[in-house]
Scaffold this motif. Structure first.
Motif: not given
Ligand SMILES: [Zn+2]
Length: 455
Positions: A8, A146-147, A150, A156, A180
């Motif tokens: 990211c 956020h992780e 995934h 992304h 994410s």
């Molecule tokens: Zn990410």
């Protein structure tokens, strides 16, 4: 293809510091045991209360504990724009442990990477940057959520538009896909709008962070209801709001802790005090107070310098992919967002005055303007990651200390503290109740969702 990592990139490095969850500096033994149940790497620490010591492990545990203990309002209404849909609002801890069962601290990572996961397995890899005091538990928690997203299968893309154009892994297509970066926006927005016991300055910081990601991390920018305003600082350290609609009606806000120059960093504001004994720090205009965290790499470097060295710095520009430190007789560029390498451009025979934004402070722009002590305008920027400073094609009819643009309105501040409306090379006085006493001028925005949820 090889092993595919979901890195990211372009993390908005910034806040952090020793802001302990729920005001506590130790995690009770029972809490540690619960955490160690899911992450058995902490088993050896779960036999007693665990007290934070500033170590990487402590900062990681602090984030997990923040995830577990932060309290929210019982009713969390969705925003009327795209900042908060409530999709990830239920029990962050349960969400996180449902996807991640192992956390590994890395010894080094590429520039700008805070954490990452692979498209297989349930391990989250955390980078040293995220575990420094430049980040708060609030930021780390947002990154970890956020992780975790995934793991559900949301990779992304490389941005093709906007401030992050060309950056690998720095965009999602649109916020409504609930990938994410949507989690990043929603977690910051939820903290800002509905956390019941976080510090007002952290709340304001979280609100700004939500908008930065909403604006910059999607191919189709998220819709955010907002009102742009000029922000005025007077020489008696008072903040005023000046509507960007031609009005000269100043509205009183809070006070600044010191007089100085305020630099925009996306939605965040950083004060570089005139008193060079004082550090640069994030500043908030409505008496929210302060956060202790470092305001990015340039502020960290500045704060490590002597007052004599600090006095050399004239101004700073912070774009999404490039930055400039403006010194009296040279400009120090970082044009490559993937590398800390600098490029130095000497101002031959000129002395830098300040950075001006006649086209607006635009994080995606590849250049902006510098006015010299003698009033000469120059354009500077990064083109194909190469620094340049050149004569400006634009002219102004008088010497300005600041120029800002919001919407169609361009406002200039003269060194003697007066405002003008600028139309091409022609300036017209904008008389206000603070004429002669205006010290700095910057762009600012208010957001409908946070105004309605927190007031
Ligand atoms: Zn990410």
């Amino acid at each position: 293809m090889g092993i595919k990592g979901w890195f990211c990139a372009a993390l908005m490095a910034a806040a952090g510091g020793n802001v302990f969850a729920a005001g506590s500096t130790c995690v009770p033994r029972a809490e540690m045991q619960t955490i160690a149940q899911h992450f058995n790497q902490f088993n050896t620490l779960a036999g007693a209360d665990y007290c934070y010591d500033g170590s990487q492990t402590a900062n990681l545990i602090q984030a997990l504990e923040f995830m577990r203990t932060t309290k929210y309002a019982s009713t969390m209404n969705n925003s009327t724009d795209e900042l908060f849909s409530g999709t990830f609002a239920q029990d962050w801890w349960t969400y996180f442990i449902g996807r991640i069962n192992d956390i590994q601290i890395q010894s080094s990572c590429p520039k700008g990477v805070g954490a990452f996961v692979y498209s297989f397995g349930n391990t989250m890899y955390v980078c040293p940057m995220l575990l420094t005091d430049s980040f708060a538990a609030l930021d780390r928690t947002s990154v970890m959520m956020h992780e975790a997203r995934h793991i559900d299968g949301f990779p992304h893309i490389t941005c093709a538009h906007g401030p992050r154009t060309g950056l690998q892994g720095a965009c999602d297509q649109q916020i409504s896909d609930h990938g994410s970066y949507a989690v990043t926006v929603e977690t910051y927005a939820q903290l800002a709008a509905y956390a019941t016991d976080i510090h007002p300055a952290l709340r304001a910081y979280a609100a700004s962070s939500a908008v930065v990601y909403a604006d910059e991390a999607f191919e189709t920018p998220a819709h955010v209801d907002r009102q742009p305003n000029f922000l005025v600082l007077t020489n008696s350290k008072e903040f005023y709001r000046l509507p960007a609609d031609g009005s000269s009606n100043l509205q009183r806000l809070g006070d600044a802790p010191a007089l100085g120059h305020i630099v925009s960093r996306a939605q965040h504001l950083i004060l570089y005090p005139d008193d060079k004994a004082l550090p640069a720090k994030y500043i908030f205009s409505k008496n929210e107070g302060e956060i202790q965290q470092a305001a990015g790499d340039i502020a960290v470097e500045y704060n490590g310098q002597t007052p004599q060295q600090r006095a050399e710095l004239v101004d700073v520009h912070i774009g999404a992919q490039w930055t400039v430190r403006v010194y009296h007789n040279h400009l120090l560029f970082v044009c490559d967002p993937t590398s800390p390498a600098t490029q130095d451009v000497i101002l031959s025979g000129q002395v830098a005055g300040s950075v001006l934004y006649p086209n607006g402070y635009d994080r995606a722009a590849s250049s902006t303007f510098l006015i010299t002590e003698t009033g000469t305008l120059m354009e500077f920027g990064c083109k194909s990651r190469k620094a340049f400073v050149q004569a400006a094609r634009m002219t102004l009819d008088q010497k300005y200390k600041r120029v800002q643009k919001l919407g169609q309105e361009v406002i200039g501040l003269t060194p003697d503290g007066r405002l003008f409306v600028i139309n091409g090379a022609h300036s017209t006085p904008l008389k206000t109740s603070m004429d002669g006493r205006i010290y700095d001028l910057m762009p600012s925005q208010t957001f409908a969702f946070f105004a309605s949820s927190t007031n």
